[in-house]
Write a protein that holds these residues in place. Structure first.
Motif, mmCIF file in Angstrom:
data_model
loop_
_atom_site.group_PDB
_atom_site.id
_atom_site.type_symbol
_atom_site.label_atom_id
_atom_site.label_comp_id
_atom_site.label_asym_id
_atom_site.label_seq_id
_atom_site.Cartn_x
_atom_site.Cartn_y
_atom_site.Cartn_z
ATOM 1 N N THR A 1 0.696 -1.121 0.082
ATOM 2 C CA THR A 1 -0.087 0.235 0.137
ATOM 3 C C THR A 1 0.807 1.342 -0.102
ATOM 4 O O THR A 1 2.258 1.284 0.173
ATOM 5 C CB THR A 1 -0.935 0.126 1.487
ATOM 6 O OG1 THR A 1 -0.021 0.179 2.591
ATOM 7 C CG2 THR A 1 -1.633 -1.158 1.427
ATOM 8 N N TYR B 1 -0.373 -3.109 -11.331
ATOM 9 C CA TYR B 1 -1.218 -3.438 -10.616
ATOM 10 C C TYR B 1 -1.062 -5.236 -10.644
ATOM 11 O O TYR B 1 -1.289 -5.575 -9.392
ATOM 12 C CB TYR B 1 -2.659 -3.187 -11.154
ATOM 13 C CG TYR B 1 -3.147 -4.005 -12.417
ATOM 14 C CD1 TYR B 1 -2.419 -3.505 -13.568
ATOM 15 C CD2 TYR B 1 -4.263 -4.879 -12.306
ATOM 16 C CE1 TYR B 1 -2.987 -4.253 -14.390
ATOM 17 C CE2 TYR B 1 -4.544 -5.555 -13.486
ATOM 18 C CZ TYR B 1 -3.846 -5.112 -14.765
ATOM 19 O OH TYR B 1 -4.271 -5.874 -15.446
ATOM 20 N N PHE C 1 1.827 -5.630 -7.946
ATOM 21 C CA PHE C 1 1.387 -5.354 -6.689
ATOM 22 C C PHE C 1 0.670 -7.012 -6.273
ATOM 23 O O PHE C 1 0.970 -7.232 -5.019
ATOM 24 C CB PHE C 1 0.274 -4.367 -6.620
ATOM 25 C CG PHE C 1 0.605 -2.855 -6.641
ATOM 26 C CD1 PHE C 1 1.975 -2.526 -6.389
ATOM 27 C CD2 PHE C 1 -0.248 -1.725 -6.935
ATOM 28 C CE1 PHE C 1 2.657 -1.251 -6.814
ATOM 29 C CE2 PHE C 1 0.054 -0.384 -7.057
ATOM 30 C CZ PHE C 1 1.499 -0.299 -6.768
ATOM 31 N N ALA C 2 -0.172 -7.500 -7.049
ATOM 32 C CA ALA C 2 -0.743 -8.507 -6.614
ATOM 33 C C ALA C 2 0.176 -9.738 -6.454
ATOM 34 O O ALA C 2 0.108 -10.490 -5.487
ATOM 35 C CB ALA C 2 -1.761 -8.973 -7.835
ATOM 36 N N THR D 1 -10.067 -6.542 -9.646
ATOM 37 C CA THR D 1 -9.670 -5.303 -10.001
ATOM 38 C C THR D 1 -10.647 -4.466 -10.651
ATOM 39 O O THR D 1 -11.623 -5.016 -11.137
ATOM 40 C CB THR D 1 -8.243 -5.332 -11.019
ATOM 41 O OG1 THR D 1 -8.000 -4.080 -11.285
ATOM 42 C CG2 THR D 1 -8.796 -5.978 -12.123
ATOM 43 N N PRO E 1 -3.443 -10.360 -13.026
ATOM 44 C CA PRO E 1 -3.176 -10.693 -11.542
ATOM 45 C C PRO E 1 -3.518 -12.129 -11.267
ATOM 46 O O PRO E 1 -2.127 -12.810 -10.593
ATOM 47 C CB PRO E 1 -3.903 -9.533 -10.875
ATOM 48 C CG PRO E 1 -4.176 -8.564 -11.775
ATOM 49 C CD PRO E 1 -4.429 -9.186 -13.007
ATOM 50 N N THR F 1 -6.052 -5.944 -6.348
ATOM 51 C CA THR F 1 -5.203 -4.869 -6.601
ATOM 52 C C THR F 1 -5.610 -3.739 -7.706
ATOM 53 O O THR F 1 -6.704 -3.963 -8.415
ATOM 54 C CB THR F 1 -4.215 -5.686 -7.470
ATOM 55 O OG1 THR F 1 -2.970 -4.920 -7.508
ATOM 56 C CG2 THR F 1 -4.524 -6.254 -8.835
ATOM 57 N N SER G 1 -3.897 -0.077 -9.768
ATOM 58 C CA SER G 1 -2.997 1.167 -9.776
ATOM 59 C C SER G 1 -3.543 1.932 -10.983
ATOM 60 O O SER G 1 -3.184 1.469 -12.271
ATOM 61 C CB SER G 1 -1.725 0.428 -10.223
ATOM 62 O OG SER G 1 -0.748 1.501 -10.578
ATOM 63 N N GLU H 1 -3.519 3.459 -4.331
ATOM 64 C CA GLU H 1 -3.180 2.365 -5.245
ATOM 65 C C GLU H 1 -2.561 1.253 -4.202
ATOM 66 O O GLU H 1 -2.147 1.524 -3.030
ATOM 67 C CB GLU H 1 -2.227 2.784 -6.256
ATOM 68 C CG GLU H 1 -0.532 3.202 -5.751
ATOM 69 C CD GLU H 1 0.358 3.451 -6.910
ATOM 70 O OE1 GLU H 1 -0.177 3.070 -8.060
ATOM 71 O OE2 GLU H 1 1.594 3.428 -6.675
ATOM 72 N N ALA I 1 -2.470 -3.315 -3.074
ATOM 73 C CA ALA I 1 -3.301 -4.642 -3.381
ATOM 74 C C ALA I 1 -2.937 -5.416 -1.760
ATOM 75 O O ALA I 1 -2.224 -5.115 -1.108
ATOM 76 C CB ALA I 1 -2.459 -5.538 -4.229
ATOM 77 N N CYS J 1 -8.128 3.256 -2.866
ATOM 78 C CA CYS J 1 -7.309 2.214 -3.702
ATOM 79 C C CYS J 1 -8.337 1.457 -4.656
ATOM 80 O O CYS J 1 -7.779 0.583 -5.029
ATOM 81 C CB CYS J 1 -6.520 1.209 -2.604
ATOM 82 S SG CYS J 1 -5.176 2.208 -1.647
ATOM 83 N N ALA K 1 -8.743 -2.335 -5.138
ATOM 84 C CA ALA K 1 -8.063 -2.892 -4.059
ATOM 85 C C ALA K 1 -8.610 -2.581 -2.663
ATOM 86 O O ALA K 1 -8.197 -3.376 -1.583
ATOM 87 C CB ALA K 1 -6.790 -2.646 -4.201
#
Lengths: 91, 407
Positions: B15, B72, B75-76, B105, B141, B189, B191, B232, B234, B337, B340
């Motif tokens: 995060t 994204y 992140f996941a 997402t 993801p 997730t 972004s 943004e 996840a 976010c 997410a």
């Protein structure tokens, strides 16, 4: 002595995070665990940055980095380099 | 239908305030927003956001494949890796055929699509990435997690806008209950801190506009709240049937007691002013959990800091939980976010259950007069929490609520 074009080293270490120690003149994309999609991406970056066109499957996938360097050097030195880059389809 | 109890045995987060669950918890508990000017947004009507920083995502996910993953997706992958390790599981040794991946997402790879569109327009088809489609499609993801973890069971990417995270957890819970898998790696997730999306949010009227320090702009439930600040990140969890977790000696962080979902069917961006349909999602979660309203020790509010959401939600909380349980709204710290958010906030709610601490709502001295709810402000509040509820309400009218309890 065979050398590696500095752009190849820069792209492999920068974009693909290949450890510099693995980047040797005799290395191939296969030996560096670069799959077809990654090699096609590599070709796009080389085209975008150096203006060198190549069929990535034919000219990059199984070639050594020394061979790819020689190809790039020749192409950069020759305004006649004129090969299209097909976009690989993975699915 | 009698459902098997479902346990959360692993939790991973990335995060704007932390790259792990522990650092995120520390940041949320501190109650300070990291929102700042984002150089890539220069010239946009909204040029600030809460972003993930201080980490080389390509290095973190493993570089050779990073080029084919949107931010994204990375992140996941990172949150899933932490969650699986937290659960004490090793994908090298599990039966991948019995592992599902459910990662939601909202906007998926809209940033990647935009980048490719610009390349095509400006420099032609040869300048576009061979991975362009992979940078765009919202299932990646789930797919990249499955690839890395040899998870060959079912996988999917639920999308219910800002409630996608809770929807993903709910779907994964159902898959476990129905026996479609033995382990579910589930979360969400997002972004979308890039000019096209940020401009869209600004033009929709939902975004806070610059007025002083960006870190002070997201003020859920405040009288002078002025809109969403983008975030943004996840959160991914490992879910198992509680009986299976017990059999392998795992210590669950929490149990999913119930979920509820409804759709306003009213307007794409405005919540139904009565709040009745969102309330039905709360009631559904409580009913499934077998709780009375007064059993709820804590509410994690959707709390976007928009005038409409917070007014409607405050009224809902007052009616649904008349005993005034402590309320927090993490978007004051993290920003919104988006897809997410529901997974991240469900994760934070689990940490509240574990630590007996409700984090404060950032930038809030007191809720708007007339909002008769017990907002936690300024400092974390230590209070025993055995049962808690987290709300998520998405554009499109998607309402999703999850009831979580200590194991």
């Amino acid at each position: 002595m065979k050398t590696i074009h500095p752009k190849i080293t820069e792209v492999l270490t920068g974009t693909f995070k290949v450890p510099a120690a693995e980047i040797l003149p005799e290395s191939t994309m296969d030996s560096l665990e670069m799959d077809s999609l990654a090699v096609a991406e590599f070709a796009v970056i080389i085209k975008e940055t150096l203006g060198v066109d190549a069929d990535s499957e034919k000219l990059y996938k199984d070639a050594t980095l020394a061979d790819i360097s020689a190809y790039i050097d020749a192409a950069v030195g020759s305004a006649a380099a004129e090969v299209t880059v097909p976009v690989s389809n993975t699915r | 239908m009698k459902r098997p109890a479902i346990a959360v045995t692993g939790l991973g987060m990335i995060t704007p305030v932390g790259h792990t669950t522990d650092t995120t918890w520390d940041g949320v508990r501190a109650g300070r927003s990291p929102a700042r000017t984002v150089p890539e947004l220069q010239g946009c009507a909204v040029d600030f956001a809460c972003t993930v920083s201080g980490i080389d995502l390509d290095d973190a996910v493993g570089g050779r494949t990073a080029f084919r993953m949107g931010r994204y997706v990375k992140f996941a992958v990172l949150a899933a890796r932490e969650a699986v390790a937290d659960a004490g599981l090793d994908p090298a040794h599990w039966d991948g055929a019995r592992v599902a991946v459910v990662v939601g997402t909202s906007s998926g790879g809209s940033a990647g699509l935009t980048e490719q569109a610009v390349a095509l327009e400006r420099r032609g088809p040869e300048a576009t990435s061979p991975a362009g489609i992979l940078l765009t499609i919202p299932n990646m993801p789930a797919a990249e997690i499955a690839i890395r973890m040899r998870a060959t069971g079912p996988s999917l990417a639920p999308c219910t806008a800002c409630s996608s995270g809770v929807t993903a957890l709910s779907v994964a819970r159902d898959m476990l209950a129905l026996g479609h898998c033995d382990i579910a790696v589930a979360g969400a997730t997002e972004s979308i801190v890039f000019p096209v999306a940020m401009t869209g949010f600004a033009r929709s009227g939902a975004a806070a506009s610059r007025d002083g320090d960006p870190a002070r702009l997201c003020r859920p439930f405040a009288a002078d709240r002025a809109g969403i600040v983008m975030g943004e990140g996840a959160a991914v969890m490992v879910l198992e049937r509680a009986e299976d977790a017990r059999a392998r000696g795992a210590l669950p962080r929490a149990l999913i007691a119930g979920t509820g979902a409804t759709t306003d069917a009213h307007h794409p961006t405005s919540p139904h002013p009565s709040g009745d349909v969102a309330r039905a999602a709360v009631d559904g979660a409580l009913r499934e959990a077998g709780w009375r309203a007064e059993d709820v020790d804590h509410v994690n509010a959707h709390g976007t800091s928009t005038p409409l959401n917070d007014a409607t939600e405050a009224a809902l909380i007052r009616r649904a939980y008349p005993h005034r349980p402590p309320v927090t709204a993490p978007k004051g710290v993290l920003g919104h976010c988006m897809g997410a958010a529901g997974a991240i906030e469900a994760g934070l709610t689990i940490l509240t259950l574990q630590h007996g601490v409700v984090p404060p709502i950032a930038n809030l001295d007191a809720p708007e007069p007339g909002f008769d709810i017990d907002c936690v402000t300024k400092v974390p509040r230590e209070v025993p929490v055995r049962r808690a509820v987290s709300h998520s309400f998405g554009f499109g009218g998607h309402n999703a609520v999850i009831a979580l309890q200590a194991p």
